[in-house]
Design a protein around this motif. Structure first.
Motif, PDB file in Angstrom:
ATOM      1  N   GLU A 339      12.643 -13.477   8.828  1.00 60.51           N
ATOM      2  CA  GLU A 339      12.708 -13.588  10.282  1.00 60.51           C
ATOM      3  C   GLU A 339      11.359 -13.177  10.875  1.00 60.51           C
ATOM      4  OE1 GLU A 339      17.363 -12.522  11.025  1.00 60.51           O
ATOM      5  OE2 GLU A 339      16.007 -10.850  10.609  1.00 60.51           O
ATOM      6  N   ASP A 340      11.304 -13.138  12.197  1.00 62.29           N
ATOM      7  CA  ASP A 340      10.044 -12.815  12.866  1.00 62.29           C
ATOM      8  C   ASP A 340       9.545 -11.415  12.507  1.00 62.29           C
ATOM      9  OD1 ASP A 340       9.915 -15.265  14.121  1.00 62.29           O
ATOM     10  OD2 ASP A 340      11.009 -14.597  15.900  1.00 62.29           O
ATOM     11  N   HIS A 341      10.465 -10.465  12.307  1.00 60.88           N
ATOM     12  CA  HIS A 341      10.062  -9.075  12.078  1.00 60.88           C
ATOM     13  C   HIS A 341       9.927  -8.733  10.596  1.00 60.88           C
ATOM     14  CE1 HIS A 341      14.423  -8.884  11.504  1.00 60.88           C
ATOM     15  NE2 HIS A 341      14.203  -7.832  10.765  1.00 60.88           N
ATOM     16  N   THR A 342      10.231  -9.694   9.693  1.00 58.75           N
ATOM     17  CA  THR A 342      10.234  -9.387   8.258  1.00 58.75           C
ATOM     18  C   THR A 342       8.844  -8.999   7.764  1.00 58.75           C
ATOM     19  OG1 THR A 342      12.054 -10.960   7.930  1.00 58.75           O
ATOM     20  CG2 THR A 342      10.840 -10.258   5.974  1.00 58.75           C
ATOM     21  N   ASN A 343       7.827  -9.713   8.212  1.00 60.51           N
ATOM     22  CA  ASN A 343       6.461  -9.405   7.798  1.00 60.51           C
ATOM     23  C   ASN A 343       6.091  -7.973   8.179  1.00 60.51           C
ATOM     24  OD1 ASN A 343       3.594  -9.987   7.042  1.00 60.51           O
ATOM     25  ND2 ASN A 343       3.292  -9.813   9.256  1.00 60.51           N
ATOM     26  N   SER A 344       6.403  -7.581   9.406  1.00 59.74           N
ATOM     27  CA  SER A 344       6.078  -6.229   9.872  1.00 59.74           C
ATOM     28  C   SER A 344       6.841  -5.171   9.080  1.00 59.74           C
ATOM     29  CB  SER A 344       6.391  -6.112  11.363  1.00 59.74           C
ATOM     30  OG  SER A 344       6.195  -4.798  11.827  1.00 59.74           O
ATOM     31  N   LEU A 345       8.122  -5.421   8.835  1.00 66.19           N
ATOM     32  CA  LEU A 345       8.935  -4.459   8.105  1.00 66.19           C
ATOM     33  C   LEU A 345       8.407  -4.251   6.683  1.00 66.19           C
ATOM     34  CD1 LEU A 345      11.480  -2.687   7.794  1.00 66.19           C
ATOM     35  CD2 LEU A 345      12.718  -4.750   7.107  1.00 66.19           C
ATOM     36  N   LEU A 346       8.166  -5.336   5.961  1.00 70.44           N
ATOM     37  CA  LEU A 346       7.683  -5.221   4.585  1.00 70.44           C
ATOM     38  C   LEU A 346       6.321  -4.531   4.534  1.00 70.44           C
ATOM     39  CD1 LEU A 346       8.683  -8.710   3.106  1.00 70.44           C
ATOM     40  CD2 LEU A 346       9.811  -6.519   2.720  1.00 70.44           C
ATOM     41  N   ARG A 347       5.458  -4.868   5.469  1.00 69.47           N
ATOM     42  CA  ARG A 347       4.122  -4.266   5.464  1.00 69.47           C
ATOM     43  C   ARG A 347       4.173  -2.760   5.715  1.00 69.47           C
ATOM     44  NH1 ARG A 347      -0.400  -7.179   5.296  1.00 69.47           N
ATOM     45  NH2 ARG A 347      -0.231  -9.463   5.394  1.00 69.47           N
ATOM     46  N   ASN A 348       5.044  -2.315   6.605  1.00 66.45           N
ATOM     47  CA  ASN A 348       5.135  -0.880   6.885  1.00 66.45           C
ATOM     48  C   ASN A 348       5.782  -0.121   5.733  1.00 66.45           C
ATOM     49  OD1 ASN A 348       4.367   0.088   9.871  1.00 66.45           O
ATOM     50  ND2 ASN A 348       5.002  -2.055   9.940  1.00 66.45           N
ATOM     51  N   LEU A 349       6.749  -0.742   5.054  1.00 63.65           N
ATOM     52  CA  LEU A 349       7.323  -0.113   3.867  1.00 63.65           C
ATOM     53  C   LEU A 349       6.272   0.012   2.764  1.00 63.65           C
ATOM     54  CD1 LEU A 349      10.798  -1.925   3.735  1.00 63.65           C
ATOM     55  CD2 LEU A 349      10.348   0.408   4.497  1.00 63.65           C
ATOM     56  N   VAL A 350       5.495  -1.047   2.576  1.00 61.83           N
ATOM     57  CA  VAL A 350       4.420  -1.012   1.576  1.00 61.83           C
ATOM     58  C   VAL A 350       3.370   0.030   1.955  1.00 61.83           C
ATOM     59  CG1 VAL A 350       2.486  -2.328   0.610  1.00 61.83           C
ATOM     60  CG2 VAL A 350       4.750  -3.378   0.773  1.00 61.83           C
ATOM     61  N   ALA A 351       3.031   0.110   3.239  1.00 61.61           N
ATOM     62  CA  ALA A 351       2.024   1.075   3.682  1.00 61.61           C
ATOM     63  C   ALA A 351       2.469   2.508   3.385  1.00 61.61           C
ATOM     64  CB  ALA A 351       1.758   0.898   5.177  1.00 61.61           C
ATOM     65  N   TYR A 352       3.749   2.796   3.615  1.00 64.69           N
ATOM     66  CA  TYR A 352       4.246   4.139   3.309  1.00 64.69           C
ATOM     67  C   TYR A 352       4.155   4.417   1.806  1.00 64.69           C
ATOM     68  CZ  TYR A 352       7.434   8.006   2.485  1.00 64.69           C
ATOM     69  OH  TYR A 352       7.972   9.194   2.059  1.00 64.69           O
ATOM     70  N   GLU A 353       4.520   3.428   0.986  1.00 57.48           N
ATOM     71  CA  GLU A 353       4.435   3.615  -0.468  1.00 57.48           C
ATOM     72  C   GLU A 353       2.989   3.808  -0.914  1.00 57.48           C
ATOM     73  OE1 GLU A 353       8.369   1.220  -2.089  1.00 57.48           O
ATOM     74  OE2 GLU A 353       6.423   0.245  -2.190  1.00 57.48           O
ATOM     75  N   GLN A 354       2.052   3.131  -0.269  1.00 54.34           N
ATOM     76  CA  GLN A 354       0.650   3.279  -0.631  1.00 54.34           C
ATOM     77  C   GLN A 354       0.113   4.666  -0.266  1.00 54.34           C
ATOM     78  OE1 GLN A 354      -1.466   0.510  -2.154  1.00 54.34           O
ATOM     79  NE2 GLN A 354       0.690   0.280  -2.663  1.00 54.34           N
ATOM     80  N   CYS A 355       0.669   5.270   0.769  1.00 52.73           N
ATOM     81  CA  CYS A 355       0.173   6.572   1.243  1.00 52.73           C
ATOM     82  C   CYS A 355       0.887   7.753   0.571  1.00 52.73           C
ATOM     83  CB  CYS A 355       0.357   6.680   2.759  1.00 52.73           C
ATOM     84  SG  CYS A 355      -0.630   5.516   3.725  1.00 52.73           S
TER      85      CYS A 355
END
Length: 481
Positions: A339-355
């Motif tokens: 959906e429209d928000h899927t890109n944002s959601l996945l990116r923020n989950l990945v960003a947390y895992e990276q940090c």
């Protein structure tokens, strides 16, 4: 350089500057925090790929975005939320809530990776207003609030619930979860618990198939951290868990429960270390480091894999969209709605895992795998056929671009991926002799209709030639007899 020049440099040394250096060194502390941070700024190397994916659109929660002009309109609603909370209990007044947040102030400040440059009163006010807003938003969406008493909230946010939900899942828009639970338990009876309400909120906005049970032993840093725990395929939170059917899975889950309950009295660092080691062993149970020493987490695209006899099947009983398995030539992937928000959601989950230093790289491993499988729109269409991907964006190339970019500048531990056994099994299946021949046949002769027609023509000619030769030989023997 001559000795005279050396002496000149030494004589020109600024002693005031040296004194300032000594003071700076003296003031530098090796450990300035009592606890490690859990709410991070998204690193620039990730944000530069898609800056808008990490920016809240409507509401600011916490200190990182609070001064941005386009987010100020929601502040009035935050004050209404505080007034509603103050009216829930007659034995709790504003001073009581302020005192409870004051007690948690140092711990809350330490949760942020950057130093929060706010005085104590301003920080506590922000935590109180943002905490009440976030708490009531989750309660409203999960129908925990009395609908007749909360009409004021509907008129203010009825047109933007999904935008607010998107902002709630921003990494830079988080509040410490212990502070939210403190506010909730102070204002409302803790039944159901706030973590259960947050889980229901996640189910409403992501997947109604998620199943989860909670206890008071586990701690959560914030909403994103709880979200990751809900979709973790390596744990036994969901009902109908396939891992329970295996002896090893049952043993892992039993040991994990034992560490959580019996050894809870151990020092926190030792308890966390034991729990992480148990989870790690359960996660990489199918990985043999000696056998796969030179393997890397990579496979060819979905269309290439399909040519080699690998079939893509929608996994209907997966614990979450991360629960991917490979067996007997079938890659089973749970459904994901784009959906429209899927890109944002996945990116923020990945960003947390990276940090996060304690990350298991679950979502990171998933997006890396999907990036391998999806190179072009044709790969997306192949995954759409079994309904592995539900495309609400309309453009298959847009989905291909999403997964091709989401892994940019993303780091993943070579042997830390929970999907490493899937990579290994898929490549072994693809590299068998018959599957190699099949892939070459599909690539060389069935990639276009003219090549297929020429192949069938050659086969027909070969069959006719063999048939004619056979009849000639039979005719010769009959005439001889």
């Amino acid at each position: 350089m001559t000795n005279t020049e050396d002496e000149g440099i030494q004589r020109s040394l600024d002693m005031d500057w040296v004194v300032s250096l000594k003071k700076r060194v003296s003031d530098t502390k090796f450990c300035e925090r009592s606890t490690k941070p859990t709410i991070y700024r998204v690193p620039d190397f990730l944000k530069s790929v898609d800056p808008q994916a990490y920016e809240p659109l409507l509401v600011s929660i916490g200190p990182y975005h609070r001064k941005k002009p386009h987010l100020q309109a929601m502040n009035q609603l935050k004050w209404k939320c505080l007034k509603y909370v103050l009216g829930q209990r007659h034995d709790m007044v504003l001073e009581d809530y302020v005192d409870r947040i004051k007690e948690l102030e140092t711990r809350a400040r330490d949760a942020y990776s950057e130093e929060v440059e706010m005085d104590s009163n301003s920080f506590v006010e922000m935590m109180l207003l943002d905490g009440c807003f976030l708490m009531l938003t989750i309660m409203k969406r999960t129908e925990t609030m009395n609908s007749e008493e909360s009409t004021w909230m509907e008129s203010a946010s009825s047109l933007t619930p999904y935008i607010v939900a998107r902002d709630i899942f921003m990494l830079e828009n988080q509040l410490p979860f212990f502070l939210l639970e403190t506010l909730y338990e102070s204002a409302f009876p803790p039944n159901p618990s706030f973590r259960m309400l947050t889980f229901k909120f996640i189910r409403m906005h992501f997947s109604t198939k998620l199943k989860r049970s909670f206890d008071n032993i586990e701690t959560y840093h914030h909403v994103i951290h709880l979200f990751l725990s809900c979709i973790d395929p390596t744990t036994n939170h969901s009902i109908g868990n396939d891992n329970q059917s295996s002896t090893f899975g049952f043993l892992c889950n039993s040991i994990s429960k034992l560490v959580k309950t019996v050894f809870v009295s151990l020092p926190s660092k030792l308890h966390s270390f034991l729990l992480s080691q148990v989870n790690k062993k359960c996660t990489v149970r199918d990985f043999n480091p000696e056998e796969d020493l030179h393997d890397t987490p990579w496979i060819p695209s979905a269309t290439v894999c399909n040519e080699a006899g690998i079939h893509f099947v929608r996994k209907k009983r997966g614990k979450s969209f991360l629960d991917i398995t490979f067996h007997n030539g079938k890659l089973e992937i749970p459904q994901l709605r784009i959906e429209d928000h899927t890109n944002s959601l996945l990116r923020n989950l990945v960003a947390y895992e990276q940090c996060s230093k304690d990350s298991q790289f679950l979502v990171t491993s998933y997006v890396v795998l999907m990036d391998c499988l999806i190179d072009t729109a044709a790969d997306v269409e192949l995954l759409q056929q079994p309904e592995i991907i539900i495309n609400d964006l309309g453009d298959t190339q847009q989905i291909a671009t999403l997964f091709n970019k989401i892994g940019t500048n993303v780091f993943i531990d070579r042997y830390g991926s929970y999907l490493l056994s899937v990579y290994t099994a898929m490549r072994k299946h693809r590299d068998t002799r018959c599957n190699k021949w099949r892939a070459r046949l599909n690539r060389d002769y069935f990639s276009n209709p003219w090549a297929a027609i020429s192949l069938f023509g050659v086969l027909a000619l070969f069959v006719l030639t063999v048939t004619q030769t056979t009849f000639t030989i039979l005719s010769y023997f009959r005439s001889s007899n």
